[in-house]
Design a protein around this motif. Structure first.
Motif: not given
Length: 422
Positions: A407-413, A390-392, A146-152
């Protein structure tokens, strides 16, 4: 299924404490979603992101599937929803295509919230009954999920709001720290030798964090803080996005195909950035964020350095307390801070890319059954990030936590800290 197979010691705390933790974390997800209008919760801005409503439903499905579903007498009130809200558990059954989650206007948000309340009551009753030996471990796995999905939820709604010309503000009332000068960039050295990494102890850990094992670490150094916006701006101004020799081949192809010229959410002038607090001037001293592995690697090469390995990162962070600008601060944005320790901002603000691919540790064994699909099958073509953002949630991250993205992902913090061979 045993406690050890889930990475947990048998629970010793009273059932009341377990129920309180379960309900508190479930409520926190509702709290994060409550800032949104119903229309906001349905949108899916890209295939890698998911609608808020789907996050609310999927995390509930997880508890229903892996806890309530253990009882052969359990009858789901909405069995057709299992297809809608299964994410990637192939051994459980088929699922709705991930890129089309934004098409699910039904069930409605009110239906999903009623579903959450119904499953919460059922899980709380199971906890109180206490007649399932595996229940404490499964509940803990569920709340960590659940906490992983809070960040997502936060990263996905930020991406969605950024696509809207009105640039809606998720948290206009979030506290904003005054800009403070970042400490001078310095490198903290470490010796070569055999070290141990991986989780050790009786608390929760995901299966991919173990087993603890010995490995060799070459002598080197790691930066005392993350790379700042000002330092990354210098890379942009120096033609970093126009210099192919700085980039990995796939990275350069991605830059060309996507037209990247700066970090995600920066304006064309590299003066403002879109945040969950609204659009604001870029703080030059705050850690740069929303860069991909390709960008982090190119910057490190431009700076005459490299990214640290996950072995280097973990061994240097292991003795530090887990505190920093995490979700609990309510800031929802990396910020410049001062620190007194030799290594600063190892936790929070932004996840830090490492140069380590996401592969298994020696002796790794996935969880039994369908839960074995949680981590292990993604050990291909992805790279490790460490430290949280800051979202974890603060009680969700630790020195051994292995986050991973392509490696292309950048919408995460996601940001970076430099490493060096000397």
């Amino acid at each position: 299924m045993t406690a050890s197979s889930l990475g947990l010691a048998p629970a010793t705390r009273p059932n009341a404490a377990l129920a309180e933790r379960f309900l508190r974390i479930r409520y926190r997800t509702r709290e994060l979603a409550a800032r949104l209008q119903p229309e906001d919760t349905v949108i899916q801005s890209m295939p890698d992101a998911s609608p808020t409503k789907w996050h609310l439903a999927h995390t509930t499905w997880f508890f229903e599937q892996f806890i309530l579903g253990r009882d052969e007498r359990y009858v789901s009130p909405n069995p057709e929803w299992h297809y809608l809200f299964n994410s990637y558990y192939q051994s459980v059954g088929p699922m709705h295509a991930r890129p089309r989650r934004g098409m699910l206007t039904r069930p409605s948000l009110s239906d999903v919230l009623a579903y959450r309340a119904r499953i919460d009551d059922a899980i709380a009753e199971r906890i109180e009954r206490g007649d399932d030996e595996a229940l404490p471990m499964l509940v803990e796995l569920g709340v960590q999920h659940e906490q992983q999905h809070q960040e997502l939820l936060l990263t996905d709604i930020k991406h969605a709001f950024a696509q809207n010309p009105l640039e809606p503000t998720y948290a206009p009332d979030a506290p904003r720290a005054l800009s403070v000068a970042a400490p001078a960039l310095q490198f903290v050295s470490f010796d070569e030798g055999v070290v141990e990494i991986g989780y050790a102890g009786d608390g929760f850990h995901f299966d991919n964090e173990g087993p603890r094992h010995r490995t060799y670490r070459q002598a080197g150094s790691i930066a005392n803080r993350p790379v700042t916006n000002a330092e990354y701006r210098a890379f942009v101004d120096d033609g970093g996005y126009r210099t192919p020799t700085l980039w990995l081949s796939d990275g350069w192809a991605t830059v060309q195909a996507e037209g990247w010229q700066r970090p995600l959410y920066w304006d064309e002038a590299c003066e403002t950035e879109f945040t969950l607090q609204g659009r604001h001037a870029i703080d030059p001293h705050a850690p740069v964020c929303h860069v991909s592995y390709f960008e982090a690697d190119a910057f490190a090469r431009w700076a005459g350095a490299r990214l640290p390995t996950e072995v280097e990162w973990e061994t240097m962070a292991a003795a530090l307390p887990v505190k920093g600008n995490l979700q609990d601060s309510g800031v929802f944005q990396p910020r410049a801070i001062t620190f007194e320790t030799e290594l600063g901002q190892m936790y929070g603000d932004c996840w830090e890319w490492t140069m380590s691919p996401y592969v298994s540790y020696p002796g790794f064994r996935p969880l039994d059954g369908a839960l074995g699909e949680y981590n292990g099958k993604f050990m291909n073509g992805q790279w490790i990030l460490r430290g949280g953002s800051c979202a974890t949630p603060a009680d969700h991250v630790r020195s051994t936590y292995r986050n991973f993205f392509p490696p292309h992902a950048r919408w995460q913090f996601s940001g970076l800290r430099l490493g060096n061979d000397r």
